[in-house]
Scaffold this motif. Structure first.
Motif, PDB file in Angstrom:
ATOM      1  N   VAL A   1      21.783 -25.409 -19.313  1.00  0.00           N
ATOM      2  CA  VAL A   1      22.802 -24.394 -19.038  1.00  0.00           C
ATOM      3  C   VAL A   1      22.252 -22.972 -19.094  1.00  0.00           C
ATOM      4  N   GLY A   2      20.988 -22.807 -19.464  1.00  0.00           N
ATOM      5  CA  GLY A   2      20.392 -21.476 -19.488  1.00  0.00           C
ATOM      6  C   GLY A   2      19.039 -21.514 -20.168  1.00  0.00           C
ATOM      7  N   GLY A   3      18.303 -20.414 -20.046  1.00  0.00           N
ATOM      8  CA  GLY A   3      17.012 -20.341 -20.700  1.00  0.00           C
ATOM      9  C   GLY A   3      16.034 -19.421 -19.994  1.00  0.00           C
ATOM     10  N   THR A   4      14.787 -19.447 -20.465  1.00  0.00           N
ATOM     11  CA  THR A   4      13.709 -18.630 -19.901  1.00  0.00           C
ATOM     12  C   THR A   4      12.486 -19.506 -19.650  1.00  0.00           C
ATOM     13  N   TRP A   5      11.900 -19.362 -18.474  1.00  0.00           N
ATOM     14  CA  TRP A   5      10.666 -20.044 -18.079  1.00  0.00           C
ATOM     15  C   TRP A   5       9.655 -18.942 -17.764  1.00  0.00           C
ATOM     16  N   HIS A   6       8.529 -18.911 -18.449  1.00  0.00           N
ATOM     17  CA  HIS A   6       7.696 -17.708 -18.453  1.00  0.00           C
ATOM     18  C   HIS A   6       6.212 -18.030 -18.413  1.00  0.00           C
ATOM     19  N   TYR A   7       5.444 -17.153 -17.748  1.00  0.00           N
ATOM     20  CA  TYR A   7       3.980 -17.165 -17.884  1.00  0.00           C
ATOM     21  C   TYR A   7       3.407 -15.832 -17.437  1.00  0.00           C
ATOM     22  N   ASP A   8       2.156 -15.591 -17.869  1.00  0.00           N
ATOM     23  CA  ASP A   8       1.332 -14.510 -17.334  1.00  0.00           C
ATOM     24  C   ASP A   8       0.319 -15.133 -16.382  1.00  0.00           C
ATOM     25  N   VAL A   9      -0.079 -14.395 -15.362  1.00  0.00           N
ATOM     26  CA  VAL A   9      -1.131 -14.887 -14.471  1.00  0.00           C
ATOM     27  C   VAL A   9      -2.128 -13.767 -14.209  1.00  0.00           C
ATOM     28  N   GLY A  10      -3.370 -14.022 -14.613  1.00  0.00           N
ATOM     29  CA  GLY A  10      -4.452 -13.092 -14.340  1.00  0.00           C
ATOM     30  C   GLY A  10      -5.119 -13.448 -13.021  1.00  0.00           C
ATOM     31  N   VAL A  11      -5.302 -12.459 -12.170  1.00  0.00           N
ATOM     32  CA  VAL A  11      -5.902 -12.657 -10.848  1.00  0.00           C
ATOM     33  C   VAL A  11      -7.277 -12.005 -10.834  1.00  0.00           C
ATOM     34  N   THR A  12      -8.285 -12.753 -10.419  1.00  0.00           N
ATOM     35  CA  THR A  12      -9.620 -12.176 -10.268  1.00  0.00           C
ATOM     36  C   THR A  12     -10.177 -12.526  -8.896  1.00  0.00           C
ATOM     37  N   VAL A  13     -10.927 -11.594  -8.349  1.00  0.00           N
ATOM     38  CA  VAL A  13     -11.664 -11.814  -7.097  1.00  0.00           C
ATOM     39  C   VAL A  13     -13.109 -11.452  -7.383  1.00  0.00           C
ATOM     40  N   GLY A  14     -13.990 -12.446  -7.331  1.00  0.00           N
ATOM     41  CA  GLY A  14     -15.381 -12.214  -7.694  1.00  0.00           C
ATOM     42  C   GLY A  14     -16.129 -11.359  -6.695  1.00  0.00           C
ATOM     43  N   ASN A  15     -16.056 -11.745  -5.423  1.00  0.00           N
ATOM     44  CA  ASN A  15     -16.793 -11.021  -4.374  1.00  0.00           C
ATOM     45  C   ASN A  15     -16.227 -11.437  -3.028  1.00  0.00           C
ATOM     46  N   ALA A  16     -15.560 -10.528  -2.349  1.00  0.00           N
ATOM     47  CA  ALA A  16     -14.912 -10.885  -1.085  1.00  0.00           C
ATOM     48  C   ALA A  16     -14.867  -9.685  -0.154  1.00  0.00           C
ATOM     49  N   GLN A  17     -14.766  -9.991   1.130  1.00  0.00           N
ATOM     50  CA  GLN A  17     -14.535  -8.977   2.153  1.00  0.00           C
ATOM     51  C   GLN A  17     -13.143  -9.200   2.730  1.00  0.00           C
ATOM     52  N   ILE A  18     -12.342  -8.130   2.736  1.00  0.00           N
ATOM     53  CA  ILE A  18     -10.980  -8.249   3.240  1.00  0.00           C
ATOM     54  C   ILE A  18     -10.693  -7.135   4.243  1.00  0.00           C
ATOM     55  N   LYS A  19      -9.599  -7.309   4.942  1.00  0.00           N
ATOM     56  CA  LYS A  19      -9.060  -6.238   5.779  1.00  0.00           C
ATOM     57  C   LYS A  19      -7.589  -6.104   5.433  1.00  0.00           C
ATOM     58  N   ILE A  20      -7.165  -4.883   5.084  1.00  0.00           N
ATOM     59  CA  ILE A  20      -5.775  -4.599   4.783  1.00  0.00           C
ATOM     60  C   ILE A  20      -5.378  -3.353   5.551  1.00  0.00           C
ATOM     61  N   SER A  21      -4.275  -3.450   6.278  1.00  0.00           N
ATOM     62  CA  SER A  21      -3.911  -2.419   7.252  1.00  0.00           C
ATOM     63  C   SER A  21      -5.112  -2.237   8.196  1.00  0.00           C
ATOM     64  N   ALA A  22      -5.621  -1.028   8.318  1.00  0.00           N
ATOM     65  CA  ALA A  22      -6.763  -0.810   9.215  1.00  0.00           C
ATOM     66  C   ALA A  22      -8.063  -0.656   8.443  1.00  0.00           C
ATOM     67  N   ILE A  23      -8.031  -0.961   7.145  1.00  0.00           N
ATOM     68  CA  ILE A  23      -9.196  -0.716   6.303  1.00  0.00           C
ATOM     69  C   ILE A  23      -9.882  -2.028   5.952  1.00  0.00           C
ATOM     70  N   ALA A  24     -11.183  -2.089   6.224  1.00  0.00           N
ATOM     71  CA  ALA A  24     -12.021  -3.205   5.778  1.00  0.00           C
ATOM     72  C   ALA A  24     -12.682  -2.790   4.476  1.00  0.00           C
ATOM     73  N   ALA A  25     -12.736  -3.713   3.522  1.00  0.00           N
ATOM     74  CA  ALA A  25     -13.260  -3.345   2.209  1.00  0.00           C
ATOM     75  C   ALA A  25     -13.932  -4.535   1.554  1.00  0.00           C
ATOM     76  N   ASN A  26     -14.881  -4.219   0.683  1.00  0.00           N
ATOM     77  CA  ASN A  26     -15.507  -5.223  -0.178  1.00  0.00           C
ATOM     78  C   ASN A  26     -14.823  -5.170  -1.546  1.00  0.00           C
ATOM     79  N   LEU A  27     -14.398  -6.319  -2.037  1.00  0.00           N
ATOM     80  CA  LEU A  27     -13.827  -6.418  -3.369  1.00  0.00           C
ATOM     81  C   LEU A  27     -14.815  -7.140  -4.267  1.00  0.00           C
ATOM     82  N   LYS A  28     -15.110  -6.548  -5.399  1.00  0.00           N
ATOM     83  CA  LYS A  28     -16.041  -7.175  -6.330  1.00  0.00           C
ATOM     84  C   LYS A  28     -15.513  -7.012  -7.744  1.00  0.00           C
ATOM     85  N   ASN A  29     -15.419  -8.128  -8.445  1.00  0.00           N
ATOM     86  CA  ASN A  29     -14.925  -8.150  -9.822  1.00  0.00           C
ATOM     87  C   ASN A  29     -13.554  -7.486  -9.945  1.00  0.00           C
TER      88      ASN A  29
END
Length: 251
Positions: free
Chosen positions: A211-239
């Motif tokens: 009838v009710g309650g809380t379901w909860h967690y934290d989530v840590g996101v890491t990207v070790g080494n990647a190349q992405i494109k977001i909008s018109a910008i290409a970028a290297n993501l590291k750590n």
């Protein structure tokens, strides 16, 4: 004489400034942008069993009954960033573009819900501790604390591990990338999602449904080494690192 005049002026100025500060109160401290979610607190009563097998079986039955009964529930899904996004290289330049997009995506994922999370397939081995509790006024609560879970880019939302089975995780990253407008050129395999601080506290009715309650967690996101494109910008993501807090609250 000039020294005396200067002292009088100084005292007069101090008095005026004190009056102004009294009339015009100082601005309140800025709100912490990474403050945790405001979640309810529960008085769950006395523990009547802490046997993991028994508690998990009772909880799974309650989840399934809640789905069968289709009981009317009212609640919210909440998700927010609780630590600054950081990383090596030109992270500041990337964030100027990415932060408004991330904020919109998070806002889009805060919404009303009317269902119990999970599928009722939690395992006793998924929990670090669990208990069924009863209050003096006859209410029954379940409290379950889940083991941590680490996923790669292709996590399974409901069947991949303790947090998946108990609550439901973010799953694979493709939907999130699409929502952010990110194209991943290389380094997809270096993405890691680490689920911690996962717990379930819920009230179960006398007829055995939630009838009710809380379901909860934290989530840590890491990207070790990647190349992405977001909008018109290409970028290297590291750590790159960031952390989200997620909860579903039903009442």
């Amino acid at each position: 004489m000039s020294a005396l005049i200067a002292k009088i002026v100084s005292i007069f100025t101090s008095v005026i400034m004190s009056i102004i500060s009294f009339i015009i109160p100082s601005a309140p401290p800025a709100e912490d942008p990474y403050a945790r979610l405001d979640l309810p607190e529960y008085s769950i009563g006395e523990c009547i069993t802490s046997d993991a097998e028994e508690v998990v079986s009772f909880y799974n039955d309650a989840v399934k009954k809640s789905r069968i009964y289709n009981t009317s529930l009212d609640g919210e899904q909440k998700i927010k960033l609780i630590s600054a996004i950081d990383g090596d290289g030109a992270i500041g330049t990337i964030l100027k573009v990415a932060e408004p997009i991330i904020d919109r995506a998070l806002d889009h994922n805060n919404y009303k819900v009317d269902y119990v999370p999970g599928k009722g397939n939690l395992l006793a081995s998924d929990v670090t501790s669990a208990g069924i509790y009863e209050t003096d006024d006859g209410k029954t609560y379940v409290a379950i604390y889940l083991r941590d879970q680490i996923d790669g880019p292709d996590g399974t939302q409901y069947y991949g591990g303790p947090v998946s089975r108990g609550i439901g995780t973010l799953g694979g990253i493709d939907h999130a990338l699409a929502e952010l407008g990110v194209t991943m050129r290389t380094g997809r395999e270096t993405i890691k999602l680490e689920y911690t601080n996962a717990y379930i506290i819920c009230e179960v009715s006398s007829s055995g449904h939630i009838v009710g309650g809380t379901w909860h967690y934290d989530v840590g996101v890491t990207v070790g080494n990647a190349q992405i494109k977001i909008s018109a910008i290409a970028a290297n993501l590291k750590n790159l690192t960031g952390k989200l807090e997620y909860a579903i609250v039903l009442d």
